[in-house]
Design an enzyme around this catalytic site. Structure first.
Site, PDB file in Angstrom:
ATOM      1  N   ASN A 101     -12.955  -1.061  -1.185  1.00 19.87           N
ATOM      2  CA  ASN A 101     -11.422  -2.118   0.301  1.00 19.87           C
ATOM      3  C   ASN A 101     -12.897  -0.850   1.437  1.00 19.87           C
ATOM      4  O   ASN A 101     -12.815  -0.679   1.903  1.00 19.87           O
ATOM      5  CB  ASN A 101     -10.581  -1.321   0.236  1.00 19.87           C
ATOM      6  CG  ASN A 101      -9.355  -2.111   1.282  1.00 19.87           C
ATOM      7  OD1 ASN A 101      -8.796  -2.971   1.720  1.00 19.87           O
ATOM      8  ND2 ASN A 101      -9.583  -0.530   2.759  1.00 19.87           N
ATOM      9  N   GLU A 102     -12.634  -2.676   2.240  1.00 18.53           N
ATOM     10  CA  GLU A 102     -13.109  -2.267   4.099  1.00 18.53           C
ATOM     11  C   GLU A 102     -14.625  -1.229   3.305  1.00 18.53           C
ATOM     12  O   GLU A 102     -14.725   0.027   4.306  1.00 18.53           O
ATOM     13  CB  GLU A 102     -12.207  -1.565   4.944  1.00 18.53           C
ATOM     14  CG  GLU A 102     -11.097  -2.549   5.301  1.00 18.53           C
ATOM     15  CD  GLU A 102     -10.481  -2.648   6.211  1.00 18.53           C
ATOM     16  OE1 GLU A 102     -10.108  -1.959   7.035  1.00 18.53           O
ATOM     17  OE2 GLU A 102      -9.564  -3.820   6.581  1.00 18.53           O
ATOM     18  N   GLU A 142       0.747  -1.582  -0.019  1.00 18.96           N
ATOM     19  CA  GLU A 142      -0.092  -0.106   0.127  1.00 18.96           C
ATOM     20  C   GLU A 142       0.739   1.803   0.150  1.00 18.96           C
ATOM     21  O   GLU A 142       2.052   0.598   0.106  1.00 18.96           O
ATOM     22  CB  GLU A 142      -0.989  -0.049   1.624  1.00 18.96           C
ATOM     23  CG  GLU A 142      -2.096   1.192   1.589  1.00 18.96           C
ATOM     24  CD  GLU A 142      -3.152   1.319   2.502  1.00 18.96           C
ATOM     25  OE1 GLU A 142      -2.510  -0.004   3.174  1.00 18.96           O
ATOM     26  OE2 GLU A 142      -4.103   1.576   2.809  1.00 18.96           O
ATOM     27  N   TYR A 184      -6.635  -9.284  11.470  1.00 21.26           N
ATOM     28  CA  TYR A 184      -4.788  -9.353  12.051  1.00 21.26           C
ATOM     29  C   TYR A 184      -4.717 -10.114  13.447  1.00 21.26           C
ATOM     30  O   TYR A 184      -5.899  -9.118  13.901  1.00 21.26           O
ATOM     31  CB  TYR A 184      -4.656  -7.235  12.063  1.00 21.26           C
ATOM     32  CG  TYR A 184      -4.224  -6.374  10.384  1.00 21.26           C
ATOM     33  CD1 TYR A 184      -3.205  -6.575   9.991  1.00 21.26           C
ATOM     34  CD2 TYR A 184      -5.488  -6.033  10.194  1.00 21.26           C
ATOM     35  CE1 TYR A 184      -3.424  -6.159   9.140  1.00 21.26           C
ATOM     36  CE2 TYR A 184      -5.928  -5.364   8.756  1.00 21.26           C
ATOM     37  CZ  TYR A 184      -4.705  -5.855   8.607  1.00 21.26           C
ATOM     38  OH  TYR A 184      -4.408  -4.822   7.054  1.00 21.26           O
ATOM     39  N   GLU A 210      -6.558  -9.381   3.558  1.00 19.10           N
ATOM     40  CA  GLU A 210      -4.611  -8.443   5.083  1.00 19.10           C
ATOM     41  C   GLU A 210      -5.270  -9.347   5.811  1.00 19.10           C
ATOM     42  O   GLU A 210      -6.621  -9.544   6.802  1.00 19.10           O
ATOM     43  CB  GLU A 210      -5.802  -7.441   5.017  1.00 19.10           C
ATOM     44  CG  GLU A 210      -5.337  -6.386   4.040  1.00 19.10           C
ATOM     45  CD  GLU A 210      -6.114  -4.886   4.152  1.00 19.10           C
ATOM     46  OE1 GLU A 210      -5.973  -4.560   5.406  1.00 19.10           O
ATOM     47  OE2 GLU A 210      -6.867  -3.923   3.159  1.00 19.10           O
ATOM     48  N   GLN A 268       2.094  -6.014   5.755  1.00 18.50           N
ATOM     49  CA  GLN A 268       2.497  -6.022   4.469  1.00 18.50           C
ATOM     50  C   GLN A 268       3.693  -6.069   4.253  1.00 18.50           C
ATOM     51  O   GLN A 268       4.389  -6.634   4.547  1.00 18.50           O
ATOM     52  CB  GLN A 268       2.267  -4.464   3.443  1.00 18.50           C
ATOM     53  CG  GLN A 268       0.529  -3.763   4.833  1.00 18.50           C
ATOM     54  CD  GLN A 268       0.206  -2.248   3.400  1.00 18.50           C
ATOM     55  OE1 GLN A 268       1.803  -1.609   2.938  1.00 18.50           O
ATOM     56  NE2 GLN A 268      -0.678  -1.834   4.059  1.00 18.50           N
TER      57      GLN A 268
HETATM   58  O1  AHR Z   1      -2.810  -2.505   6.086  1.00 19.58           O
HETATM   59  C1  AHR Z   1      -3.291  -1.409   6.699  1.00 19.58           C
HETATM   60  C2  AHR Z   1      -4.759  -1.173   6.805  1.00 19.58           C
HETATM   61  O2  AHR Z   1      -5.954  -2.088   7.458  1.00 19.58           O
HETATM   62  C3  AHR Z   1      -5.510  -1.417   5.336  1.00 19.58           C
HETATM   63  O3  AHR Z   1      -4.879  -0.141   4.418  1.00 19.58           O
HETATM   64  C4  AHR Z   1      -6.779  -0.983   5.862  1.00 19.58           C
HETATM   65  O4  AHR Z   1      -7.416  -1.821   4.878  1.00 19.58           O
HETATM   66  C5  AHR Z   1      -6.710  -2.625   6.745  1.00 19.58           C
HETATM   67  O5  AHR Z   1      -7.568  -1.513   7.841  1.00 19.58           O
END
Ligand code: AHR
Length: 508
Positions: free
Chosen positions: A176-177, A29, A252, A308, A357
């Protein structure tokens, strides 16, 4: 089973779903030093580069056989306007990256630079379009610019910018999101909008887009359900009209709160075990989102894309909080290996995954020093490298019999395993989670004979160990000594907090 031993039964003759290489995908990103300083240094840099792209980073990543790379975000995707990133670099408009540090973005890395990077990496591009602040026309024209041949306004523009032939772009994200930074939408509203945007993302010539809708966060099964209701196939007889091939999911791993996510390299054994429990949660999330998908798409035509995933810790002291720069320890390596075990087990519905990432951001493969430019490979990098053999191999059923540890009322098995087979070879992954004790493991290898074997292990004396420019190989794989034949297969001693791969040559 004694507390100091464990057993893993591998059925070498029962191949299951193919583990798509795309489960080993990546994400880059416009965030912090991922693109700028990470992949891109510009043509005038002293760091060896090709057209501005760092060659040391490319070379290191080629060893991972990166199958695909997602770009330009993330949250950034929904404020990115692709026309700002084409044409002569010194004439490109500037913008503010409001999500990540409020820094100025000069658009010097744009469409052509990204496609050149994918070509150098040998990776398929996964372009994430802008729904949040872009238009249907803007997205439609980006697809045309990238993938159309012959003659058209966008083809003419691409040619004027020096690229004659269209590129191949297999993967396309529709926002995205959307439930958050991508527009704070309700699922039903996004589903309608996404159908509209996806309709105008055409297949030009023989370029077939795999369109990925912006999916759920963590355990928001309602979001997945709303999308599937709108997109799912009708008894598999044909599409109901939703031009989608996949829905995504984000998860995450962290241990604290969003305000204090915990330190990347200063943590206790309790923090570590909690991290392992949270990492293993991915299996439940994949299973339950898949169950929702099964209801609307029983034939599995729509894929699940975890675009992600990874650890998210507090940023390193002294770095910009908006840049998400964190260190990476043995603990991160085990988070990655546990995810891969879950991916291999769910390879029937899970078609792609992208760690967040690749360079300098969150659970990165590579960290670069902003001053000297020195490059460091992280423990997570090594897990990806040790797992290359799983890409496009057939998943094998594995049963683990190992002691568990109680972590706040949750049983954490201290051994996790997965396996695959390809071309008369097998690769077995063993994550040994015990923080302090080693363990003897019997690999009960059934169904086929093997003629040769070897093993590699990734660990260090502490869980907190990590690599730095001064000590780049503090955590690096080495051969595992002492592996021995056993009447059921093999026996090996796994050090505490270690990741091991065993390679077998099978009797044809
Ligand atoms: O990876 C960092 C961020 O986490 C991304 O931009 C977003 O899609 C997510 O919340």
């Amino acid at each position: 089973m004694s507390p100091s031993s464990a057993r893993a039964v591998v059925n070498l003759d029962l191949p299951g779903a193919t583990i798509s290489r795309h489960l080993y995908g990546h994400f880059a990103e416009h965030l912090g030093r991922c693109i700028y300083g990470g992949f891109w240094v510009g043509e005038d840099s002293d760091i060896p580069n090709e057209g501005g792209i760092r060659l040391d980073v490319v070379e290191a990543l080629r060893a991972l056989r990166i199958p695909n790379l997602r770009w330009p975000g993330g949250c950034f995707a929904d404020e990115y306007h692709w026309r700002d990133g084409i044409g002569p670099r010194d004439q490109r408009p500037r913008m503010v990256n409001t999500h990540w540090g409020n820094v100025e973005e000069d658009n010097s890395f744009g469409t052509h630079e990204f496609m050149a990077l994918c070509e150098l990496l040998g990776a398929d591009p996964y372009v994430n379009g802008n729904v949040g602040s872009g238009t249907v026309r803007e997205m439609s024209e980006w697809v045309e610019y990238l993938t159309r041949s012959g003659d058209s306004p966008m083809v003419a523009l691409r040619r004027a910018n020096g690229r004659e032939e269209p590129w191949k772009v297999p993967f396309w994200g529709i926002g995205n999101e959307a439930w958050g930074c991508g527009g704070n939408m309700r699922a039903e509203a996004y589903a309608d909008l996404a159908r509209q945007y996806a309709t105008f993302c055409r297949d030009h010539g023989d370029n077939k887009l795999y369109r990925i809708a912006a999916g759920a966060n963590v355990d928001d099964y309602d979001w997945t359900e709303a999308l599937m209701k709108s997109f799912g196939c009708d008894g598999c007889a044909g599409s109901k009209g939703g031009p989608f091939q996949a829905v995504s999911l984000h998860y995450y791993t962290m241990t604290g709160t969003w305000d204090d996510k915990g330190h990347a390299t200063e943590f206790t054994d309790d923090d570590y075990y909690l991290t392992m429990v949270n990492a293993r949660r991915i299996d439940e999330l994949l299973r339950r989102h898949s169950t929702v998908m099964d209801r609307y798409d029983p034939c599995g035509k729509i894929g699940l894309v975890l675009d992600e995933w990874g650890t998210w810790w507090n940023v390193e002291e002294g770095t910009n909080p908006g840049f998400l720069y964190q260190q990476n320890s043995v603990r991160d390596a085990l988070v990655a290996s546990l995810h891969f075990d879950a991916f291999h087990a769910r390879a029937d519905r899970l078609v792609m995954a992208n760690i967040a990432q690749t360079v300098n951001v969150l659970q990165a493969m590579i960290l670069t020093d902003p001053d000297s430019g020195a490059l460091v490979l992280t423990p997570t990098y090594h897990v990806f490298e040790m797992n290359v053999g799983h890409q496009d191999a057939a998943s094998l059923a594995v049963h683990v019999d190992a002691p568990a540890r109680d972590v706040n009322g949750v049983d954490l098995p201290l051994l996790s395993a997965s396996a695959s087979t390809k071309d008369d070879t097998a690769l077995i992954s063993l994550s040994h989670l015990d923080a302090s004790s080693s363990r003897t493991v019997v690999l009960d290898l059934r169904g086929r004979d093997f003629t040769d074997y070897s093993a590699r292990v990734l660990t260090a004396s502490t869980l907190q160990a990590h690599n730095t420019p001064d000590d780049p190989d503090s955590v690096a794989p080495r051969p595992l000594d002492g592996i021995r034949l056993h009447d059921r297969g093999l026996e090996l001693d796994l050090p505490p907090h270690s990741y091991t791969t065993v390679s077998l040559q099978l009797q044809p």
